[in-house]
Every structure is written in C-alpha cells, then in structure tokens.
Design a protein around this motif. Structure first.
Motif, PDB file in Angstrom:
ATOM      1  N   GLU A 189       0.794  -1.223   0.000  1.00 16.11           N
ATOM      2  CA  GLU A 189       0.000   0.000   0.000  1.00 16.11           C
ATOM      3  C   GLU A 189       0.830   1.279   0.000  1.00 16.11           C
ATOM      4  O   GLU A 189       0.299   2.366  -0.231  1.00 16.11           O
ATOM      5  N   ALA A 191       3.341   4.483  -0.700  1.00 13.11           N
ATOM      6  CA  ALA A 191       3.441   5.398  -1.842  1.00 13.11           C
ATOM      7  C   ALA A 191       4.859   5.520  -2.380  1.00 13.11           C
ATOM      8  O   ALA A 191       5.124   6.346  -3.241  1.00 13.11           O
ATOM      9  N   GLU A 252       5.246  -4.300  -6.283  1.00 16.32           N
ATOM     10  CA  GLU A 252       4.973  -3.257  -7.271  1.00 16.32           C
ATOM     11  C   GLU A 252       4.267  -3.841  -8.496  1.00 16.32           C
ATOM     12  O   GLU A 252       3.382  -3.216  -9.085  1.00 16.32           O
ATOM     13  N   ARG A 255       0.625  -4.875  -7.386  1.00 14.76           N
ATOM     14  CA  ARG A 255      -0.252  -3.724  -7.171  1.00 14.76           C
ATOM     15  C   ARG A 255       0.454  -2.459  -7.647  1.00 14.76           C
ATOM     16  O   ARG A 255       1.056  -1.731  -6.850  1.00 14.76           O
ATOM     17  N   ARG A 257       1.484   1.246  -8.657  1.00 13.63           N
ATOM     18  CA  ARG A 257       1.148   2.575  -8.153  1.00 13.63           C
ATOM     19  C   ARG A 257       1.847   3.606  -9.037  1.00 13.63           C
ATOM     20  O   ARG A 257       2.897   4.137  -8.690  1.00 13.63           O
ATOM     21  N   CYS A 259       1.103   6.674 -10.187  1.00 11.52           N
ATOM     22  CA  CYS A 259       1.016   8.125  -9.996  1.00 11.52           C
ATOM     23  C   CYS A 259       2.251   8.652  -9.268  1.00 11.52           C
ATOM     24  O   CYS A 259       2.758   8.013  -8.338  1.00 11.52           O
TER      25      CYS A 259
END
Length: 326
Positions: A189, A191, A252, A255, A257, A259
């Motif tokens: 999860e 960032a 990674e 899932r 990410r 952005c």
C-alpha cells in the motif's frame, strides 16, 4: 502579469515536504554507483545535480529555522526530517572520492550535528504501524558510518574508523527497532517509501564494506575474529537487502502505483543504494561475480531515477500553474 511568475514559484517551493531530501539522496547514491563502475562523466553530472539540490534544500532548511520556527519544530520530529542528515552524508561520501578530504570532513561534521539534533526527536515519536520512512533513522545513522569509514580509509585515521564502527552497530539496532514499528501492509500500500525497509539494509551493508576496506597496513583496526564477524554480518545484510528488493519489486508488479508522489524518491534511493552496496561488497569481500548484478541494478536505478524525475518536473509544473491561477 509580467514579473509575477516568481511568486507562484516561491509559494510552491515553500510547500516542499522534508521528504524531498530523498531526491538528493537518490541522485547522490547514483553518482557513487556510477563512480564505482567507471562512468565518471555521468557520475560528475549526477554529483553536480546532487550538490545543487543539496544547496537549495539547505537554504530552505536554514530559512525555515530562522523564519518559521513552529513549522520547523513540527517537521523536525518526522522521520522525513532525517533526509537532511542522510543527504549530507551521501554527498560527503561522493565528495571524498574527489580527493577532497577537508570538504568531506566538513560535510561529515555537519551531518553529525544535524543527526544529533534530530534523531532523538524522531525516535521519541515512533509508534506502531508506521510507513517505510521509519527506517530513515537507520539510514541517516549508517550514512555517518559510511562517510566516517570512507574518510578513515583515505586518511589512515584509526579513531575515526572505530567511531564509525560504533555508529554502524547503532544503525543496526535502530533498524531492528524500526522494523518492530513498520506496518507490513505498506509493502502493498505504500506510496514509495516502503522501499526504505530494504534500502536501510543496503546502506548497512555498504557501511560494513567500507569498514572492512578501512583496515590496512599500519592500522590493524580489527583482529581476525572482529574481521570475520564484520565480513559475515556484511554479507548477511546484503543478502537480506536483495531479498527485500525481490519482495518489494514483486509487490509493485502485483499492485502498481503509477502516480507520481514525492515519496517515490525514497524508492529510487534504495534501488541505487542496493547497487552501490553490491558493488562495494563485491570488492571488500573479493567476490568478483557480484559486480555483474551490481551493474545491472545500477542501470535499473538510473532508469527509475529518470522516470521519477520526469514525474517530479510535471508535478512541479502543475503545482506552479495551479498556484499562479489563485
């Protein structure tokens, strides 16, 4: 209006997060890795970018301390604040390779002062369920060990090498304490700063390799038992780091990410640090076959740096334009 453009730019810069220091760390460690692989022109270009970014962030750090003490105090207790000490140590390590021991020593002294001023504030606020930035306590500490050991080797200074060894073990202790407070869900999860969980082990391995390299004729820093323990610990740290690398990369893929987030610089730094640690351990432990994987990891980190840099430029442009419209 003509002449009004600096205002939005200043407003955007004033909102910069302390986590932006990870960009200096990421660029600096790529400079170190490129130097280790003989790509001196690219390494010096990365060094120039590192120095420019470090000067800008140092000016911001000092201005905030003088003009907005309340905000500085609030930010000083966050793990991201330690990027200031870590970035200074990384810059100093690369400067030491330029045969500039006085400047590298000054950066070590500055990094030590900043670390001492911040580490207590940060550790006191650690709690369970924290993001990957919690490992920055270990990273900043080991940054001092790496730079101290590097200077000790170049200047044949025994006391500095022994001090770096103490800091090395302290950094390992801080890693264990941080691991107990890390939220494992961040692996899927986070960032970007979840990668520091592995990057912290990479800089520990790098510090171990530098301590091994600091010993030499006339110094006799470590006896056979101490050297054997240090070699074993250094090799183990690199293996654990590479294990983290695989887990984090798989997360990674599982899932994505895509952005941009400023914390993505805390992804690039561990990638670059893993490459630098692999190359340095290969030399310190005389394991030549590690150089190939180290070089591959370095170019992966360079590619990641380019991707994140493009995202950072686009994000900055959007922020400045948004500020200008208000």
């Amino acid at each position: 209006m003509p002449g009004s453009s600096p205002l939005p730019l200043r407003a955007w810069w004033a909102r910069r997060s302390p986590a932006a220091g990870a960009a200096v760390m990421a660029t600096g460690v790529l400079s170190v890795g490129l130097h280790l692989t003989g790509h001196e022109t690219l390494s010096r270009l990365a060094l120039a970018l590192t120095a420019a970014a470090w000067l800008a962030l140092a000016a911001h750090f000092a201005a905030e301390l003088l003009r907005d003490r309340a905000r500085w105090t609030a930010e000083a207790g966050t793990p991201a604040a330690l990027t200031s000490a870590a970035a200074t140590a990384v810059l100093g390590t690369r400067v030491a390779a330029l045969d500039r021991p006085a400047l590298a020593g000054a950066l070590l002294a500055l990094a030590t002062v900043v670390w001492a001023a911040l580490i207590g504030r940060v550790v006191r606020r650690w709690e369970r369920g924290m993001p990957g930035a919690v490992f920055l306590g270990c990273v900043a500490t080991q940054g001092l060990a790496v730079l101290g050991a590097t200077l000790a080797a170049e200047e044949a200074t025994g006391w500095l090498a022994r001090a770096a060894m103490v800091v090395f073990w302290l950094g390992l202790l801080l890693y264990v304490l941080a691991l107990l407070r890390f939220d494992p869900r961040q692996v899927l999860e986070g960032a970007g700063d979840q990668w520091v969980a592995g990057g912290a082990l990479a800089i520990c391995a790098l510090a171990g390799s530098k301590l091994l390299a600091a010993d030499g004729p006339g110094l006799y820093l470590w006896n056979d038992d101490a050297r054997g323990v240090l070699r074993t610990v250094t090799a183990t740290l690199l293996v654990l780091d590479l294990g983290w690398y695989v887990v984090l990369l798989a997360a990674e893929v599982a899932r994505p990410r895509p952005c941009y987030d400023v914390r993505r610089w805390a992804t690039v730094f561990p990638m670059g640090m893993t490459a630098a640690a692999t190359l340095s351990v290969a030399a310190a432990l005389d394991v030549p076959w590690l150089k190939g994987p180290g070089q591959v990891l370095l170019w992966v980190a360079v590619a990641a740096w380019i991707v994140v840099a493009v995202g950072a430029v686009r994000s900055a442009g959007e922020d400045v334009r948004s500020t200008a419209r208000r």
